[in-house]
Design an enzyme around this catalytic site. Sequence first.
Site, PDB file in Angstrom:
ATOM      1  N   CYS A 237       0.610  -1.295   0.277  1.00 29.47           N
ATOM      2  CA  CYS A 237       0.131   0.241  -0.039  1.00 29.47           C
ATOM      3  C   CYS A 237       0.784   1.244   0.066  1.00 29.47           C
ATOM      4  O   CYS A 237       0.306   2.374  -0.184  1.00 29.47           O
ATOM      5  CB  CYS A 237      -0.844   0.031   1.264  1.00 29.47           C
ATOM      6  SG  CYS A 237      -1.969  -1.682   1.346  1.00 29.47           S
ATOM      7  N   GLY A 272     -13.103  -7.177  -4.735  1.00 30.45           N
ATOM      8  CA  GLY A 272     -12.957  -6.543  -3.601  1.00 30.45           C
ATOM      9  C   GLY A 272     -12.498  -7.616  -2.552  1.00 30.45           C
ATOM     10  O   GLY A 272     -12.081  -8.671  -2.625  1.00 30.45           O
ATOM     11  N   ARG A 344     -21.456  -4.252   9.664  1.00 32.51           N
ATOM     12  CA  ARG A 344     -21.045  -5.740   9.990  1.00 32.51           C
ATOM     13  C   ARG A 344     -19.961  -5.778  10.549  1.00 32.51           C
ATOM     14  O   ARG A 344     -18.968  -5.177  10.400  1.00 32.51           O
ATOM     15  CB  ARG A 344     -21.174  -6.233   8.466  1.00 32.51           C
ATOM     16  CG  ARG A 344     -20.684  -8.067   8.330  1.00 32.51           C
ATOM     17  CD  ARG A 344     -20.433  -8.252   7.122  1.00 32.51           C
ATOM     18  NE  ARG A 344     -20.048  -9.528   7.061  1.00 32.51           N
ATOM     19  CZ  ARG A 344     -19.485 -10.038   5.959  1.00 32.51           C
ATOM     20  NH1 ARG A 344     -19.437  -9.444   4.828  1.00 32.51           N
ATOM     21  NH2 ARG A 344     -19.186 -11.419   6.011  1.00 32.51           N
ATOM     22  N   CYS A 355     -13.172  -0.154   8.304  1.00 29.79           N
ATOM     23  CA  CYS A 355     -12.160  -0.683   7.541  1.00 29.79           C
ATOM     24  C   CYS A 355     -12.278   0.182   6.127  1.00 29.79           C
ATOM     25  O   CYS A 355     -13.619   0.428   5.728  1.00 29.79           O
ATOM     26  CB  CYS A 355     -12.606  -2.224   7.310  1.00 29.79           C
ATOM     27  SG  CYS A 355     -12.742  -3.168   8.614  1.00 29.79           S
TER      28      CYS A 355
END
Length: 534
Positions: A237, A272, A344, A355
């Site tokens: 990242c 994803g 969730r 997230c």
Amino acid sequence: MTLSSSLPRILHEDWFQARGQPTLKGSRCPSCDARYFPPRQSCPGCGANGLLPYEPPRTGRVLACTVIHVAPAPWQAPYAVAAVELDDGLIVYAHLSEGHVQHGTPVTLDALPVRRADGEIITYAFCPLPASAEAPAVAASARRPTPQALPPGAQPLAAPVFLAGVGMVPFGKHPDVPPEILALRAGLAALDDAGLDQQSVQAIFVGTAFGGTAMGQKILRHAPWGQRPVINVENACASGSTALLEAATWVASGRCDVALAIGVDAPASQGGGLIPLPPDDPLAAVGIPLPALYALTADHYLHHSGVGVRELASLVVTSRRHAAANPYAFFRAPVTVEEVLQSRPVAEPLTLFQCCPNADGAAAAVVVSAARARQLGAKVRLRAGQLRSGRVQSRFGPQSVVALTAREVYEAAGIGPEAIAVAEVHDAYSSALPPALEKLGLAPPYEAAARLARGDYDYQGAGPVVNPSGGLLSRGHPPGATGLAQVFEVVTQLRGQAGARQVAGAHVGLIQNQGGTVLDLETNAVAILLLTDS
């Protein structure tokens, strides 16, 4: 528990003896006496070969724990995992055989049957010790390994380097646009912003984490940059910020005076979900994905800071409010603390809204020499930048590569954290932001979460404005593009061109970008950049 030979296969039997008395199998370095689990061929601390067999203690205490609700295949959620400090100070990650337990709970090694999508297996786990058989306290001398010698520090750039132009495409879902076209659009926007034509580019640096091979060369099919040096950069990242640092190094050394750095990825259009991890990674191999590691550090942080889950959730509320003024952000709709907490569950205490969302996107910057900057009227200067990798088993240790890198950047720039007006910080999870601010010298240990919750890092707060773009939590996270999206935001702020999200009096900006897919390192890489408006 005692296992018979008829029971299911043992996961990683070369790491774990399950039959009879359960035992872990590790390695000890004969040179520096460092201890490791799982076993290794050579010492990641001192580099010595010929490591010796080492049997870690069977007992220890829980440092942090989480229940995983979103698991990588073939693991089936929910299940509990923990970071356990063994009696000799070694920290291991493992399943908990009896679910979530309190911090400091004495535990002992166990063999745990687990049903997965590929059948039943036996893995190592820890279970609480009876109250009458508590584990001994870890001796202070055994808690920490011998400090390792630090590698050479940051060196100032050989010559002044400026960011003449920045460009970006909106982050979100672009299912009908190939990644190289997203990259091209961002690159052309940066050149246009700099006032340069396409022929001015002398070298191209392209960062991507999941774009496959030759991403930079794919762009050449659509742009007149053939025969120029093209350097592809993969650094998880931190790929985009690493590409920028490489471009800056070329310009500062005189190899060119106009370099284009681009970052791109398109995970949202590729399905994803969890970032794919190699099955032989010591943590991924026992079903601990990246969100679970952030959940473990969140659990540890909440315990030591005294703040609660509502404070963590409030960081997402602030992120969305900032993103509402950013036309490039993926998630711009407001949310409440209750909505964040009711989303969730992923890995306790983290929920889905805590997230960062996968996103498709690209961002770019034009890096130029001082002479070119004078011609173009470019004022934003890269004062200092540093890139470092993590090291094994330092996630809960006292030494952080983020803190080390930040100190080096401040020293190289001659500018301290107190001068920073705006900061783009890598908040891949809500729990990542508070400790990052502390490691960057922007808050005392275990105080950042409370300060964030009360608005100290917002527009009217006492500290620098943090993530006016919305950060990863709301802008979205195409891994290869994130670092350069942070650069886009800080350059825009230092120019006074951020519109409704403008930070007043922004003259110094900080960027912290990191990434990790090798889970037993603190991070694959961390890049920290310090920019000024003159």
